[in-house]
Design an enzyme around this catalytic site. Structure first.
Site, PDB file in Angstrom:
ATOM      1  N   ARG A 170      25.322  72.007  40.187  1.00 19.49           N
ATOM      2  CA  ARG A 170      25.231  73.231  40.930  1.00 19.49           C
ATOM      3  C   ARG A 170      25.613  73.033  42.402  1.00 19.49           C
ATOM      4  O   ARG A 170      25.866  73.977  43.126  1.00 19.49           O
ATOM      5  CB  ARG A 170      23.770  73.743  40.853  1.00 19.49           C
ATOM      6  N   GLU A 221      33.596  68.895  44.424  1.00 22.61           N
ATOM      7  CA  GLU A 221      32.270  68.293  44.283  1.00 22.61           C
ATOM      8  C   GLU A 221      31.550  68.309  45.627  1.00 22.61           C
ATOM      9  O   GLU A 221      32.201  68.307  46.692  1.00 22.61           O
ATOM     10  CB  GLU A 221      32.439  66.853  43.748  1.00 22.61           C
ATOM     11  N   ASP A 258      28.501  59.726  45.442  1.00 21.22           N
ATOM     12  CA  ASP A 258      27.488  58.723  45.787  1.00 21.22           C
ATOM     13  C   ASP A 258      27.871  57.416  45.073  1.00 21.22           C
ATOM     14  O   ASP A 258      28.705  56.662  45.559  1.00 21.22           O
ATOM     15  CB  ASP A 258      26.132  59.291  45.355  1.00 21.22           C
ATOM     16  N   VAL A 318      20.741  63.539  51.631  1.00 25.32           N
ATOM     17  CA  VAL A 318      21.033  64.764  52.366  1.00 25.32           C
ATOM     18  C   VAL A 318      20.771  66.016  51.530  1.00 25.32           C
ATOM     19  O   VAL A 318      20.760  65.966  50.295  1.00 25.32           O
ATOM     20  CB  VAL A 318      22.489  64.769  52.886  1.00 25.32           C
ATOM     21  N   ASP A 357      20.718  69.877  47.010  1.00 24.85           N
ATOM     22  CA  ASP A 357      19.265  70.025  46.895  1.00 24.85           C
ATOM     23  C   ASP A 357      18.509  68.711  46.923  1.00 24.85           C
ATOM     24  O   ASP A 357      19.069  67.639  46.686  1.00 24.85           O
ATOM     25  CB  ASP A 357      18.913  70.702  45.569  1.00 24.85           C
ATOM     26  N   ARG A 381      18.873  74.109  49.057  1.00 24.77           N
ATOM     27  CA  ARG A 381      20.305  74.380  48.827  1.00 24.77           C
ATOM     28  C   ARG A 381      20.828  75.435  49.788  1.00 24.77           C
ATOM     29  O   ARG A 381      22.025  75.485  50.074  1.00 24.77           O
ATOM     30  CB  ARG A 381      20.520  74.905  47.403  1.00 24.77           C
TER      31      ARG A 381
HETATM   32  P1  IMP Z   1      27.075  59.975  41.740  1.00 31.39           P
HETATM   33  O1  IMP Z   1      27.345  60.111  40.283  1.00 31.39           O
HETATM   34  O2  IMP Z   1      26.115  58.859  42.029  1.00 31.39           O
HETATM   35  O3  IMP Z   1      28.310  59.881  42.586  1.00 31.39           O
HETATM   36  O4  IMP Z   1      26.252  61.212  42.149  1.00 31.39           O
HETATM   37  C1  IMP Z   1      26.803  62.363  42.489  1.00 31.39           C
HETATM   38  C2  IMP Z   1      25.757  63.475  42.414  1.00 31.39           C
HETATM   39  O5  IMP Z   1      24.477  63.042  42.844  1.00 31.39           O
HETATM   40  C3  IMP Z   1      26.168  64.553  43.368  1.00 31.39           C
HETATM   41  O6  IMP Z   1      26.900  65.529  42.696  1.00 31.39           O
HETATM   42  C4  IMP Z   1      24.849  65.108  43.826  1.00 31.39           C
HETATM   43  O7  IMP Z   1      24.439  66.137  42.955  1.00 31.39           O
HETATM   44  C5  IMP Z   1      23.879  63.987  43.690  1.00 31.39           C
HETATM   45  N1  IMP Z   1      23.606  63.358  45.001  1.00 31.39           N
HETATM   46  C6  IMP Z   1      24.150  62.228  45.504  1.00 31.39           C
HETATM   47  N2  IMP Z   1      23.701  61.972  46.729  1.00 31.39           N
HETATM   48  C7  IMP Z   1      22.852  62.977  47.034  1.00 31.39           C
HETATM   49  C8  IMP Z   1      22.083  63.302  48.203  1.00 31.39           C
HETATM   50  O8  IMP Z   1      22.075  62.612  49.238  1.00 31.39           O
HETATM   51  N3  IMP Z   1      21.346  64.460  48.120  1.00 31.39           N
HETATM   52  C9  IMP Z   1      21.318  65.244  47.019  1.00 31.39           C
HETATM   53  N4  IMP Z   1      22.038  64.995  45.922  1.00 31.39           N
HETATM   54  C10 IMP Z   1      22.802  63.873  45.930  1.00 31.39           C
HETATM   55 MG    MG Z   2      26.113  67.224  41.934  1.00 33.31          MG
END
Ligand code: IMP
Ligand code: MG
Length: 181
Positions: A45, A101, A105, A155, A161, A167
Site C-alpha cells: 500500500r 515503490e 530496503d 521512516v 506506515d 501513512r
Molecule cells: P524490502 O523487501 O526489504 O526491500 O522491503 C521493502 C518494503 O518494506 C517496502 O515496500 C516497505 O513497505 C517496507 N519498508 C522498508 N523500510 C521501511 C521503513 O523504514 N518504514 C516503513 N516500511 C518500510
Molecule cells: Mg511496501
C-alpha cells in the site's frame, strides 16, 4: 513493539519531495517519449501517495494498476520470502511499464516483483522508488530512479506506515523511540 512510545522527526519535507518529483518526471518523460500509453504499476500500500503525485506531475497518457506483495506485517523486519497478495488487473505483454515503490530496503520485494513482471514480457520495464536504503541491501538490485537515498532509519509518512499508522503525514519522518533504556 507497537506499544513502545515514539516521536517522529521530519527527515524530508513535503516541499523537497515535490521538487524531486518534478526532476524525476523530466527523466521519466524522456525515457517514455515514444510510449503511447504508459502502464504505471504501484506497489500497495506504501506507494499510494507517491504514485498519485507522480502521475499528475507526469502529464502523459497513463494507465494505473496496482499489485500487492506481502510485507512486514506489523513488524520492522523484512521477510525474505515475497508472496503476491493481489495481482495486476491488466495484461502488460508488449506494453511499457513503470513500477512505483515507496522504499527499497533489503531489495527482496521490488526484485521479486520486477522478475515476475519481466516474465510477462513487457516491451519496456522500469522502476522507481521514492526512497532507497542502500546499506540494508541483501540482493543485488537497484531501481532505475531513486528519489532520495537515506540512512538505515525506520521512516514513515507520505504513504509509508509503521504498524499501519502515519501513512497520511505529508512529509517523510523517522521514528525515534523515546524510552530507550
Ligand atoms: P524490502 O523487501 O526489504 O526491500 O522491503 C521493502 C518494503 O518494506 C517496502 O515496500 C516497505 O513497505 C517496507 N519498508 C522498508 N523500510 C521501511 C521503513 O523504514 N518504514 C516503513 N516500511 C518500510
Ligand atoms: Mg511496501
Amino acid at each position: 513493539m507497537g506499544e513502545r512510545p515514539y516521536v517522529i522527526d521530519q527527515m524530508i519535507s513535503a516541499k523537497a519531495i515535490a521538487a524531486r518529483i518534478e526532476e524525476l518526471c523530466d527523466d521519466i518523460r524522456n525515457e517514455f517519449a515514444d510510449t503511447e500509453k504508459l502502464v504505471v504499476v504501484g506497489l500497495l500500500r506504501g506507494s499510494f501517495v507517491f504514485i498519485a503525485d507522480l502521475v499528475r506531475e507526469l502529464d502523459m497518457s497513463v494507465e494505473v494498476d496496482f499489485i500487492e506483495a506481502s510485507s512486514y506485517g506489523d513488524a520492522m523486519e523484512s521477510s525474505r520470502e515475497v508472496r503476491i497478495l493481489k495481482d495486476l488487473r491488466g495484461a502488460i505483454e508488449g506494453r511499457d511499464v513503470l513500477v512505483v515503490e515507496d522504499i527499497v530496503d533489503t531489495g527482496h520485494t521490488l526484485h521479486h516483483v520486477i522478475n515476475l513482471l519481466k516474465s510477462r514480457e513487457p516491451a519496456k520495464l522500469r522502476s522507481i522508488a521514492l526512497l532507497d536504503k542502500p546499506t540494508r541491501r541483501e540482493v543485488d538490485f537497484r531501481a532505475d530512479w531513486i528519489g532520495f537515498e537515506i540512512p538505515d532509519e525506520f521512516v514513515v509518512g507520505y504513504g509509508i506506515d509503521f504498524a499501519q499508522r502515519n501513512r497520511n503525514l505529508p512529509y517523510i519522518g523517522k521514528v525515534r523511540f523515546t524510552n530507550d533504556a
